[in-house]
Motif scaffolding. Structure first.
Motif, PDB file in Angstrom:
ATOM      1  N   THR A 133       0.855  -1.261  -0.215  1.00 48.71           N
ATOM      2  CA  THR A 133       0.063   0.085   0.008  1.00 48.71           C
ATOM      3  C   THR A 133       0.740   1.401   0.058  1.00 48.71           C
ATOM      4  OG1 THR A 133      -1.681  -1.135   1.232  1.00 48.71           O
ATOM      5  CG2 THR A 133      -1.943   1.337   1.291  1.00 48.71           C
ATOM      6  N   LYS A 134       2.149   1.408   0.785  1.00 52.29           N
ATOM      7  CA  LYS A 134       2.846   2.585   0.880  1.00 52.29           C
ATOM      8  C   LYS A 134       3.361   2.941  -0.461  1.00 52.29           C
ATOM      9  CE  LYS A 134       6.486   1.477   3.729  1.00 52.29           C
ATOM     10  NZ  LYS A 134       7.152   1.061   4.729  1.00 52.29           N
ATOM     11  N   GLU A 136       2.242   1.727  -3.486  1.00 56.93           N
ATOM     12  CA  GLU A 136       1.030   2.318  -4.394  1.00 56.93           C
ATOM     13  C   GLU A 136       0.608   3.569  -4.294  1.00 56.93           C
ATOM     14  OE1 GLU A 136      -0.621  -2.378  -4.696  1.00 56.93           O
ATOM     15  OE2 GLU A 136      -1.711  -1.042  -3.345  1.00 56.93           O
ATOM     16  N   THR A 137       0.621   4.139  -2.939  1.00 57.32           N
ATOM     17  CA  THR A 137       0.318   5.473  -2.704  1.00 57.32           C
ATOM     18  C   THR A 137       1.254   6.429  -3.091  1.00 57.32           C
ATOM     19  OG1 THR A 137      -0.692   4.604  -0.652  1.00 57.32           O
ATOM     20  CG2 THR A 137      -0.353   6.860  -0.835  1.00 57.32           C
ATOM     21  N   GLN A 140       0.886   6.699  -6.997  1.00 58.18           N
ATOM     22  CA  GLN A 140      -0.421   7.541  -7.112  1.00 58.18           C
ATOM     23  C   GLN A 140       0.030   8.944  -7.246  1.00 58.18           C
ATOM     24  OE1 GLN A 140      -3.291   6.714  -4.116  1.00 58.18           O
ATOM     25  NE2 GLN A 140      -4.618   5.789  -5.622  1.00 58.18           N
ATOM     26  N   LYS A 141       0.890   9.289  -6.450  1.00 58.20           N
ATOM     27  CA  LYS A 141       1.409  10.822  -6.201  1.00 58.20           C
ATOM     28  C   LYS A 141       1.927  11.219  -7.630  1.00 58.20           C
ATOM     29  CE  LYS A 141       0.600  11.144  -1.654  1.00 58.20           C
ATOM     30  NZ  LYS A 141      -0.301  11.770  -1.389  1.00 58.20           N
TER      31      LYS A 141
END
Ligand code: FEO
Length: 172
Positions: A133-134, A136-137, A140-141
């Motif tokens: 998740t880290k 992937e986040t 996204q940025k």
């Protein structure tokens, strides 16, 4: 209880994978530092330390069962990246490979009714959800903030703040 040869080999291979992740994040941190992405460098230096703690957890677990692990040789990681985004993509891919390896070990432990190893691996299963998740986040940025100099600078600042934030323990 005693580890089966198959379980022991899987745990040993995982020690190598965590050590190699630690080394690879160290190379990423160093690349970020020389490229001028200081926030990202701090993030990956911390990530490299974290992978070492994962490796040590497994070493201690195998030792606690009286079954000494073999400490592996580690191949040199890639040390140059096309861009910060490319580096983060590589990190996510590496975490996905680690997740697959952890899940495979869980399956072996289930098959062998090795409840101790199964319980030990639960922490890693949860940790991998956080790790993927880290990254992937962060990826996204790039869409949200852009890939120009200003966007990258914002992403670097975001990574600096993440590096400064205490890591949540998946077991907590
Ligand atoms: Fe220890 Fe990020 O896997």
């Amino acid at each position: 209880m005693k580890l089966s040869p198959k379980m022991k080999k899987a745990l040993n291979d995982q020690i190598a994978l965590e050590a190699s992740a630690s080394n690879s994040y160290l190379a990423m941190a160093s690349w970020c530092e020389v490229t001028g992405y200081q926030g990202s460098a701090n993030y990956f230096y911390a990530q490299s330390d974290e992978e070492r703690t994962h490796m040590l957890k497994i070493v201690h677990f195998v030792n606690s069962l009286g079954s000494a692990p073999t400490i592996p040789a580690i191949k040199a990681p890639t040390s140059s990246y096309k861009s910060l985004e490319n580096l983060i993509k590589t990190a996510l891919k590496s975490e996905q490979a680690v997740t697959a390896a952890i899940h495979k070990m869980v399956e072996i432990s289930q098959k062998e009714k090795d409840h101790s190893t199964y319980a030990f691996l639960e922490w890693f299963v949860n940790e991998q959800v956080q790790e993927e998740t880290k990254f992937e986040t962060i990826l996204q940025k790039f869409d949200l903030l852009g890939r120009d100099k200003l966007g990258i600078n914002e992403i670097d600042k975001y990574l600096a703040s993440e590096a400064a934030a205490p890591e949540a323990d998946p077991a907590a």
